[in-house]
Design an enzyme around this catalytic site. Structure first.
Site, PDB file in Angstrom:
ATOM      1  N   TYR C 294       0.856  -1.199   0.000  1.00  0.00           N
ATOM      2  CA  TYR C 294       0.000   0.000   0.000  1.00  0.00           C
ATOM      3  C   TYR C 294       0.884   1.238   0.000  1.00  0.00           C
ATOM      4  O   TYR C 294       1.728   1.428   0.869  1.00  0.00           O
ATOM      5  CB  TYR C 294      -0.871  -0.028   1.239  1.00  0.00           C
ATOM      6  CG  TYR C 294      -2.097   0.857   1.189  1.00  0.00           C
ATOM      7  CD1 TYR C 294      -3.299   0.362   0.701  1.00  0.00           C
ATOM      8  CD2 TYR C 294      -2.062   2.161   1.661  1.00  0.00           C
ATOM      9  CE1 TYR C 294      -4.441   1.149   0.683  1.00  0.00           C
ATOM     10  CE2 TYR C 294      -3.205   2.956   1.647  1.00  0.00           C
ATOM     11  CZ  TYR C 294      -4.389   2.445   1.152  1.00  0.00           C
ATOM     12  OH  TYR C 294      -5.519   3.224   1.138  1.00  0.00           O
ATOM     13  N   TYR C 344      -5.627   5.616  -6.917  1.00  0.00           N
ATOM     14  CA  TYR C 344      -5.849   5.380  -5.493  1.00  0.00           C
ATOM     15  C   TYR C 344      -7.267   4.901  -5.322  1.00  0.00           C
ATOM     16  O   TYR C 344      -8.205   5.680  -5.259  1.00  0.00           O
ATOM     17  CB  TYR C 344      -5.598   6.683  -4.730  1.00  0.00           C
ATOM     18  CG  TYR C 344      -5.934   6.647  -3.252  1.00  0.00           C
ATOM     19  CD1 TYR C 344      -5.133   5.924  -2.371  1.00  0.00           C
ATOM     20  CD2 TYR C 344      -7.021   7.338  -2.747  1.00  0.00           C
ATOM     21  CE1 TYR C 344      -5.431   5.901  -1.012  1.00  0.00           C
ATOM     22  CE2 TYR C 344      -7.321   7.323  -1.391  1.00  0.00           C
ATOM     23  CZ  TYR C 344      -6.529   6.601  -0.533  1.00  0.00           C
ATOM     24  OH  TYR C 344      -6.814   6.588   0.810  1.00  0.00           O
TER      25      TYR C 344
END
Lengths: 357, 129, 390
Positions: C294, C344
């Protein structure tokens, strides 16, 4: 006050202010001359200009443009946007302020004294009623005050406040207090912020140049608006003592027997349901454990950039707050700081820091 | 709509394009060069052309009535300017009900751009109580 | 292998395009990505009996079901803590499948996170929610710590101080991500690589974070179809078997502001996740062929490498220095370009990328990728997955 005034007034020596009269005297004279002659708008309030305005501003309120919706509204008919009041009496492309216009006279006075740059700082408009297409307004302006000299972020300057009233026939329909800062630009313009259009293309209603620049003033009027923008903490039975303490100027740390904890909570770290907390008042001294310099995006109530520091208090707990009065480049982990609370308003005071001297 | 102190207004972001700066300056009949002539604005010490205060008044009014509805009566707009809002920036308005007194509602409005607080305003409106 | 390992698999992936302005509602995006994922799996809406998403998602399970004609749901669930939920949606789906609570569960996340409410801006609604998170935020938002980047900057500064790392070490993560995105046609930054000098020259957002340390705000949706490993083997696409799935929160945990721990410069919650993943899957860091970590902010990628055991504490800057994150390196990282380069979508696009890598169909394919590690949001209670090719 008068000593500073005299120095400013005589500094440049050329204009009327320089030949013996202070700026304040001259200002009194302008104010005493009273209101300007009523200046009628070029055109009556009209739909074409309203349409242009709502299109540019993006205002979709139907009471300005849709006759059917306007008829159904509280107005019962089409009306002009209140924020357009000043637009009606703007002088337009080739307009010139009349010689008796108080803002023109004040501007000339200060130009001659060397305060050649200008920014608009604030405007307060009150609308007694909505204007309707077909009505013809006229503006009357009066000088309210010239205050200074004041040191501002843009340079030394004078605040010029005018008051404008708009009339339809004899009925006052709107009023505006308008303030500009006339300032002497520093030798080296500090930043791109210091815009300040010089010259005066002429708007009635005292609008004058709408410099639109400069974090110039420390006026009080808008301070309450800024305070209202600061995000509020959620206060509960568990943490009220902390926020109460800040209001009283104390940095309080929750204590469970021999253990301190921050942020506070309803139980001690060992989960003892029978324990009762109290608090200690922190000495207010500590060191920067970590920090950041916030540049983007804007944060309510803050001037950019600002430093936020996570401070390890000497009592052993960490607490977050803004670190004031320091060049961001001088902050480092381990820097010794002391508490310096930020009072927002009667309800809220926030923890803050300053470098320990 | 229930209006209580602390009610947040839906934010409004305005894309301040050069066209927007020029169109609003002309729609408010403000012909100062710093609002339409970039070279002139730069010469006067600005980075670019920038919004005029009449437009700020208009945007603040729109921001509040977008939320309050067409029957709200705008009674006053007090505003204080901070940093300039140059062409090419984004201007975001947020607002919060600061006071409710019967049908009279006071809203605190903040307009921020990339340089910081461009305008803070207090707007008083009347709504059907 | 223990517990959940091997019971379930990801059988389908689907996504919308990734953009700055989708031009349609979040519900529309959700239905499009779920529909695409079902088509990829070769299943119909009528096969679905479970839906799972993030608490932050704006699309109720029943709304998605209604729109797509999913007749009945026997399992619906939501995971908290922002992007920390990503891998946990698959974990919950796998648990539902393994226990018989549902047969086919779709995990989804869809938002207009750029054109709608932007996460990167200050949100008073988040700051002042009336619950324990709102109370926690009271120590942070009012004083001005009010954006995700700022919350990360505080930890990043301490990390730089404790381990002698530099902003350029953060920048190397951004450069790698943008290099991968440059050759991924789905990526927002397709064809737009950056240099370390670009990174250093980009404006400060919250020092020590430059703009290019921060992921972009995006519009889009991603969905993942989870069913039993057994059923998945009979479906249209090769399955990505869930060899490990775990959540984790650490000591004295907060959301983005775990500032009161003794050691500020770490992500202990990711250590909690990592230990479970290796134990469940019976695999080790050396088995990982491709890592999707991430990357909403670059510093947390370095810290994840340390917490997950790829290198020791404070050693990430050395670990990444010699090209180890390249496609042919020791640990190929985020071949899709990550959230810094592709989009994102709260970590869900990373899970889809891991599946493509195991299928061998990725834009930037790692040769013979058989084991993929995926992590979810950092700085928050989080989750992770180990996926293996069948």
């Amino acid at each position: 006050m008068s000593a500073a005034t005299d120095r400013a007034a005589t500094g440049d020596g050329s204009g009327p202010a320089g030949i013996g009269r202070s700026i304040e005297e001259a200002a009194r004279e302008i104010a005493a001359a009273g209101p300007s002659a009523p200046e009628p708008a070029r055109d009556p309030v009209n739909q074409a200009m309203i349409n242009n305005w709502v299109e540019a501003i993006g205002d979709a309120n139907p009471v300005y443009t849709d006759p059917a919706a306007a008829a159904e509204s509280v107005h019962g008919r089409l009306v002009a946007p209140p924020a357009m009041t000043q637009v009606w009496t703007m002088r337009g492309l080739h307009g010139v302020r009349p010689a008796d216009d108080p803002l023109r006279r004040a501007t000339e006075l200060l130009d001659e004294a060397g305060y050649t740059s200008v920014v608009a700082t604030d405007s307060a408009q009150t609308y007694h009623r909505y204007l309707r297409p077909g009505e013809h307004v006229a503006a009357v302006a009066v000088l309210e005050s010239i205050a200074g000299p004041k040191r501002t972020a843009l340079g030394e300057g004078w605040f010029v406040t005018t008051r404008t009233t708009w009339y339809v026939d004899d009925e006052a329909v709107a009023e505006m207090t308008f303030r500009i800062l006339k300032f002497r630009p520093p030798e080296q313009p500090a930043t791109g912020h210091s815009a300040g259009a010089t010259g005066d293309a002429g708007t009635t209603g005292g609008a004058g140049t709408t410099g639109g620049a400069g974090t110039a003033t420390a006026g009080d009027d808008a301070a309450s608006a800024e305070a209202a923008q600061v995000l509020r903490p959620v206060v509960t039975r568990d943490n009220a003592f902390f926020w109460d303490g800040l209001r009283e100027g104390e940095l309080r740390i929750q204590r469970w027997g021999g253990t301190l904890r921050h942020p506070p909570g309803p139980l001690p770290p060992d989960g003892d349901l029978d324990a009762e907390p109290d608090y200690v008042v922190a000495a207010g001294t500590g060191t920067v454990h970590s920090f950041l310099v916030h540049h983007h995006p804007p944060v309510p109530g803050k001037r950019l950039p600002f430093v936020l520091a996570l401070v390890e208090l000497d009592e052993g707990v960490r607490m977050l707050g803004e670190l004031h009065g320091v060049d961001p480049g001088d902050v480092h982990i381990g820097l010794a700081v002391e508490a310096s609370v930020d009072r927002i308003d009667d309800d809220l005071t926030l923890p803050a820091w300053k470098v320990r001297s | 709509m229930t209006i209580t102190v602390g009610t947040e207004l839906p934010p409004l972001t305005v894309d301040v394009t050069p066209t927007f700066v020029v169109a609003t300056a002309l729609a408010t009949r403000d012909f100062q060069d710093v609002h339409h002539d970039r070279d002139a604005a730069v010469e006067r010490g600005s980075r670019d052309i920038f919004l005029n205060i009449l437009t700020d008044t208009g945007l603040v009014q729109r921001f509040v009535t977008d939320w309050a509805g067409p029957d709200a009566l705008v009674r006053s707009v007090d505003l204080r300017l901070g940093v300039p809002c140059y062409a090419g920036d984004e201007l975001t308005f947020t607002g919060r009900v600061a006071e409710v007194d019967g049908g009279e509602v006071t809203v605190a409005v903040s307009g921020v751009d990339s340089l910081g607080q461009h305008v803070s305003a207090t707007v008083r409106i009347e709504v059907a109580a | 292998m223990t517990g959940l390992s091997g019971a379930a698999a990801i059988a389908g992936i689907g996504a919308t395009e990734f953009s700055k302005d989708s031009g349609r509602t979040e519900l529309r995006l959700a239905t499009e990505c779920v529909s695409a994922a079902l088509a990829d799996a070769g299943l119909a809406p009528s096969d679905v009996d479970g839906l799972v998403t993030f608490t932050m998602d704006g699309n109720a399970e029943i709304a998605v079901a209604r729109e797509l004609g999913i007749p009945e749901l026997t399992f619906f669930s939501r995971i908290h803590y922002g992007g920390g939920a990503a891998a946990a949606t698959v974990q919950q789906a796998a648990m539902a499948v393994a226990t018989g609570a549902a047969d086919v569960v779709v995990a989804y996340r869809a938002f207009n996170e750029r054109s709608g409410r932007r996460f990167g801006q200050v949100s008073s609604a988040v700051a002042q929610q009336i619950n324990t998170s709102g109370i926690d935020n009271g120590y942070h938002y009012p004083v001005g710590l009010a954006t995700p980047a700022a919350t990360v900057a505080m930890v990043a500064r301490r990390y730089l101080h404790d381990y002698g790392a530099s902003s350029e070490d953060f920048g190397r993560i951004a450069v790698t991500a943008r290099a991968r995105a440059a050759t991924n046609p789905r990526a927002w930054f397709h064809g737009k690589p950056i240099t370390l000098a670009d990174h250093q020259a980009s404006k400060w957002v919250a020092e020590p974070l430059h703009l290019l340390d921060c992921c972009q705000e995006s519009d889009g949706g991603v969905a993942l179809v989870v069913t039993s490993a057994e059923r998945a083997r009979d479906l249209r696409m090769p399955p990505a078997v869930v060899a490990g799935a775990a959540q984790g929160s650490g000591p004295d945990q907060y959301i983005m502001t775990s500032y009161y721990r003794d050691d500020l410069a770490g992500l202990p919650e990711m250590d909690v996740v990592g230990r479970q993943l290796w134990r469940q899957s019976g695999l080790a860091t050396s088995d990982v062929d491709v890592a999707v970590l991430y990357d909403h902010f670059t510093p947390y990628v370095l810290m994840q490498l340390e917490e997950l055991g790829f290198c020791g504490r404070g050693e990430a800057k050395d670990f990444i220095a010699d090209g180890s994150l390249e496609l042919d390196g020791q640990l190929p990282l985020n071949p899709h370009g990550g959230q810094l380069g592709e989009a994102y979508i709260h970590g869900m696009n990373g899970i889809a990328e891991a599946v493509r890598q195991l299928r061998g169909t990725a834009a930037n394919q790692v040769p013979r990728a058989e084991t993929a590690l995926v992590t979810a949001g950092t700085g928050v209670p989080t989750s992770g997955l180990v996926l293996t090719a069948a």
